[in-house]
Design an enzyme around this catalytic site. Structure first.
Site, PDB file in Angstrom:
ATOM      1  N   SER A  43       0.775  -1.179  -0.030  1.00 44.43           N
ATOM      2  CA  SER A  43       0.109   0.021  -0.099  1.00 44.43           C
ATOM      3  C   SER A  43       0.852   1.318  -0.103  1.00 44.43           C
ATOM      4  CB  SER A  43      -0.838   0.012   1.171  1.00 44.43           C
ATOM      5  OG  SER A  43      -0.229   0.035   2.332  1.00 44.43           O
ATOM      6  N   HIS A 139       8.502   3.098   9.253  1.00 40.58           N
ATOM      7  CA  HIS A 139       8.260   2.326  10.208  1.00 40.58           C
ATOM      8  C   HIS A 139       6.997   2.694  10.894  1.00 40.58           C
ATOM      9  CE1 HIS A 139       9.599  -0.553  13.388  1.00 40.58           C
ATOM     10  NE2 HIS A 139       9.141   0.390  14.302  1.00 40.58           N
ATOM     11  N   VAL A 174      19.073  -1.077  13.507  1.00 40.44           N
ATOM     12  CA  VAL A 174      17.842  -1.116  12.843  1.00 40.44           C
ATOM     13  C   VAL A 174      16.923   0.056  13.418  1.00 40.44           C
ATOM     14  CG1 VAL A 174      15.558  -2.535  13.060  1.00 40.44           C
ATOM     15  CG2 VAL A 174      17.845  -3.626  12.691  1.00 40.44           C
ATOM     16  N   GLU A 204       0.981   6.859   6.968  1.00 40.79           N
ATOM     17  CA  GLU A 204       2.005   6.479   6.273  1.00 40.79           C
ATOM     18  C   GLU A 204       1.859   6.933   4.764  1.00 40.79           C
ATOM     19  OE1 GLU A 204       3.758   2.536   8.576  1.00 40.79           O
ATOM     20  OE2 GLU A 204       2.458   2.294   6.629  1.00 40.79           O
TER      21      GLU A 204
HETATM   22  C1  GAR Z   1       3.946  -0.656   6.894  1.00 48.55           C
HETATM   23  O1  GAR Z   1       3.138  -0.289   7.707  1.00 48.55           O
HETATM   24  C2  GAR Z   1       5.253  -0.366   7.257  1.00 48.55           C
HETATM   25  O2  GAR Z   1       5.351   0.802   8.040  1.00 48.55           O
HETATM   26  C3  GAR Z   1       5.745  -1.715   7.907  1.00 48.55           C
HETATM   27  O3  GAR Z   1       5.321  -2.534   6.968  1.00 48.55           O
HETATM   28  C4  GAR Z   1       3.990  -2.198   6.437  1.00 48.55           C
HETATM   29  C5  GAR Z   1       3.820  -2.489   5.061  1.00 48.55           C
HETATM   30  O4  GAR Z   1       2.641  -2.118   4.444  1.00 48.55           O
HETATM   31  N1  GAR Z   1       7.240  -1.704   7.884  1.00 48.55           N
HETATM   32  C6  GAR Z   1       7.916  -2.161   8.842  1.00 48.55           C
HETATM   33  O5  GAR Z   1       7.259  -2.673   9.772  1.00 48.55           O
HETATM   34  C7  GAR Z   1       9.327  -2.219   8.728  1.00 48.55           C
HETATM   35  N2  GAR Z   1       9.950  -2.411  10.190  1.00 48.55           N
HETATM   36  P1  GAR Z   1       2.491  -2.086   2.889  1.00 48.55           P
HETATM   37  O6  GAR Z   1       3.141  -3.180   2.355  1.00 48.55           O
HETATM   38  O7  GAR Z   1       1.011  -2.067   2.863  1.00 48.55           O
HETATM   39  O8  GAR Z   1       3.267  -0.894   2.291  1.00 48.55           O
END
Ligand code: GAR
Length: 219
Positions: A43, A139, A174, A204
């Site tokens: 997304s 994040h 990290v 986000e």
């Molecule tokens: C997002 O919420 C991002 O913040 C998280 O993965 C999700 C991906 O969503 N990232 C982490 O947790 C990295 N440590 P998406 O595939 O729908 O963009």
């Protein structure tokens, strides 16, 4: 009447969430050449692609690299007619070998900026040295709180009342690089991981495109 007048765009009718700095997209002299790394639903990838299509982010996604064969992000990229490369981490002996292949792919596609949009792998200095200061990550917490995996669960378990999301530069430790932009998201009574994650993701999608442009306008 409050003793503490609110400043900035925090009127709940206009912007129930607080974003800092305000997410105006800085003008860029030339399009950024992005390489996106993603592991999941994509997304955030779609939000970046949409911002580019809407002409609010002056950039081009040169390539999507993904590591899970079933990741939905690949389907999204095909819809946007963006080249995709599957680099399944399970087929590499160690992180460094994967990162070497990632760097080679990014160089082949003439990428300048690396955008980790839900990339669930720890990256090594091999990638960071190839793109110094030009690797960004999103994040789902207000860093430096709740680093690492399951950040949304961590926030719920800690009982905090406000969490959010952060776009930051990537360094070897990290979730520890310089913070570019954050959005605050209140935790509501009855929130579950899914409901909270969904509200965080809306934010986000708002902050990632402007934060990419912001990074490109800073030293
Ligand atoms: C997002 O919420 C991002 O913040 C998280 O993965 C999700 C991906 O969503 N990232 C982490 O947790 C990295 N440590 P998406 O595939 O729908 O963009």
């Amino acid at each position: 009447m409050t003793d503490y007048p609110l400043q900035g765009d925090v009127n709940p009718d206009v912007n129930p969430y607080l974003i800092s700095p305000p997410p105006e997209i800085p003008a860029l002299p030339s399009p950024l050449r992005l390489g996106v790394l993603a592991s999941g639903s994509g997304s955030n990838f779609a939000a970046i692609a949409q911002a580019i299509a809407d002409d609010t982010l002056n950039a081009q996604i040169q390539v999507l690299i993904y590591n899970n064969p079933d990741a939905k992000v690949a389907v999204r990229a095909e819809k946007w007619q963006i080249p995709t490369v599957l680099l399944n981490h399970r087929r590499f002996p160690h992180r460094e070998a994967l990162d070497r292949e990632i760097v080679q792919t990014l160089e082949t596609y003439e990428v300048d900026w690396v955008v980790m949009a839900g990339w669930m792998r720890v990256v090594t200095p091999i990638l960071l040295a190839a793109f110094p200061n030009q690797v960004l990550n999103i994040h789902p917490s207000l860093l430096p709180s709740f680093k690492g995996v399951r950040a949304v669960e961590q926030a719920l378990a800690a009982g905090v009342k406000i969490t959010g999301c952060t776009v930051h530069r990537v360094v070897p430790e990290v979730d520890s690089g310089a913070i570019l932009m954050q959005a605050a998201v209140p935790i509501l009574p009855g929130d579950t991981v899914a409901s909270l994650q969904a509200r965080i993701q809306v934010q986000e999608h708002r902050i990632f495109p402007p934060a990419i442009a912001l990074a490109a306008t800073m030293p």
